[in-house]
Design an enzyme around this catalytic site. Structure first.
Site, short mmCIF file in Angstrom:
data_model
loop_
_atom_site.label_atom_id
_atom_site.label_comp_id
_atom_site.label_asym_id
_atom_site.label_seq_id
_atom_site.Cartn_x
_atom_site.Cartn_y
_atom_site.Cartn_z
N GLU A 54 1.87 4.15 -3.60
CA GLU A 54 1.17 5.39 -3.15
C GLU A 54 2.08 6.08 -3.31
OE1 GLU A 54 -1.86 6.05 -2.26
OE2 GLU A 54 -1.57 8.24 -3.19
N HIS B 102 0.80 -1.53 0.06
CA HIS B 102 0.30 0.09 -0.57
C HIS B 102 1.27 1.40 0.09
CE1 HIS B 102 -3.99 2.91 1.02
NE2 HIS B 102 -2.78 2.97 1.83
N LYS C 240 3.14 6.06 -7.00
CA LYS C 240 1.92 6.33 -8.30
C LYS C 240 2.19 7.78 -7.87
CE LYS C 240 -2.18 4.85 -6.51
NZ LYS C 240 -3.04 5.17 -5.89
N ASN C 241 2.38 8.63 -7.11
CA ASN C 241 3.10 9.98 -7.10
C ASN C 241 4.78 10.18 -7.84
OD1 ASN C 241 1.04 11.25 -5.36
ND2 ASN C 241 1.66 10.07 -3.88
#
Ligand code: W6P
Length: 397
Positions: free
Chosen positions: A270, A266, A273-274
């Site tokens: 995250e 997770h 993706k950023n």
């Protein structure tokens, strides 16, 4: 009202932290007796944790407590609280018999009453295993349902925060609200960890390297590669790219430690993706070359640290604190920051969800941390620190 008084009473009790190591020790070779003890622990601990949240939800600033979305969440907590405290305690066959609640069959065996009629404490050693097993199973079903009930919490609270923004036009970082949400979501991570772990111990088939949802040998390279593949796929989908920026992974193949793989996935997903978003938005989706994102994993004595580096142009220093706020992410419009770097600043802002503040809470939950260092005009480094010493206790708000 009576329920609220009961909740306030339970909220006076301190919450009990559990460490990763304790969760593992408890869940290794779980017998009916151990599972029964775990049931008893959760049967006491979960109502206390829920009660703390209800009281906080009742006392929020800015009239937040009266918003429909916040009240809905509060009601779920109160409902789950009620179900847990109403869940019967168990009593021994001897005690049951004494109370004339049981029948004795032709062979002299005690025929227990339906589970919901148990209600006094029991010494598990004295209890009949089959009864304990049925009792445990019923409790597992209860907490599974509770966990499912609370699935929409993050989305529902986010809705409330959005409404708050619309009504009050609050400043972007309100320390009180920020503080509440950090506590609230940290608590939620803990409650869901305890439930998820207990349910997994009860239901999942035993595996060599798993204790519930904890993997005693979480392979960092493997989880990282999965997060990379998933993030690149999402990126390609979102920007309609033939190929997302490459991600180079530098990690020993055999590096492993005790962790919850889904949490690690997770957080990395995250961050990636950023980073991918920053790179694609800086170079444009039609660019014929993207600088790769680099993931470097270091193994220390205390920590395993994972650095995710991108050349996505970075974030203005003035914008860094906003990265961790919840108010900011749901804000429909942002004023331009008063720095020359404002155009760089805006791009990565658009897509931020609750991902970063929540990822930091996941990291801190097991004694780690998440930090971001940005070079405005060049790129961003995210440092994910994960504690290898699995005895840090849950930080409970
Ligand atoms: C950016 C903004 C950001 C947030 C988190 C992780 C990486 C990055 N890169 O430009």
């Amino acid at each position: 009202e009576a329920l609220y008084d009961k909740i306030k009473f339970f909220a006076k009790f301190p919450q009990t932290s559990v460490s990763l190591r304790q969760m593992v020790e408890f869940g290794t070779k779980p017998t009916v007796g151990t599972m029964f003890k775990a049931t008893q622990f959760l049967r006491e601990e979960l109502p206390v944790r829920l009660a703390h949240r209800v009281v906080e939800l009742e006392n929020l600033p800015y009239n937040l407590s009266n918003m429909a979305s916040v009240r809905r969440v509060r009601d779920w907590y109160a409902e789950s609280f009620t179900e847990l405290v109403d869940f019967p305690r168990m009593e021994t066959p001897a005690a049951l018999k004494a109370r004339d609640r049981v029948t004795v069959d032709a062979n002299g065996h005690v025929v227990p009453p339906p589970i919901h009629r148990y209600f006094t404490p029991v010494d598990p050693a004295a209890a009949v295993p089959a009864e304990c097993e049925a009792y445990n199973a019923e409790f597992v079903e209860l907490i599974e349902n509770i966990k499912r009930r609370h699935d929409p919490t993050v989305a529902t609270v986010a809705q409330g925060i959005k409404e708050l923004k619309a009504q009050h036009g609050l400043p972007h970082i309100d320390a009180q609200v920020q503080n509440f949400l950090d506590r609230f979501y940290m608590s939620r991570i803990g409650i869901r960890m305890l439930i998820g772990q207990h349910v997994a111990l009860h239901k999942l088939p035993a595996r060599d390297d798993y204790v519930g949802i904890i993997c005693t040998k979480t392979n960092v390279a493997q989880v990282a590669q999965e997060a990379i593949d998933n993030a690149r796929f999402i990126c390609e989908d979102h920007y309609a790219l033939f190929s997302a920026p490459n991600v180079q992974l530098y990690c020993p193949d055999d590096l492993h430690f005790m962790y919850v793989p889904s949490h690690l996935h997770h957080m990395l997903f995250e961050l990636l993706k950023n980073s991918l978003r920053a790179v694609v938005e800086r170079y444009g989706p039609d660019a014929d070359h993207f600088p790769p994102v680099k993931v470097v994993v270091a193994e220390g004595r205390e920590d395993i640290t994972i650095k995710v580096s991108d050349e996505g142009g970075g974030i203005a220093r003035s914008g860094m604190p906003l990265i961790w706020t919840y108010l900011y992410t749901t804000a429909p419009a942002q004023p331009e920051p008063e720095t020359p770097g404002s155009s760089d600043f805006k791009a990565p802002m658009a897509g931020f969800g609750y991902g970063l503040p929540l990822s930091r809470l996941y990291a801190r939950y097991f004694g780690g941390d998440l930090r971001l260092i940005s070079m405005e005009g060049y790129g961003t480094d995210a440092y994910l620190h994960l504690s290898r010493l699995s005895d840090s206790e849950e930080p409970l708000p």
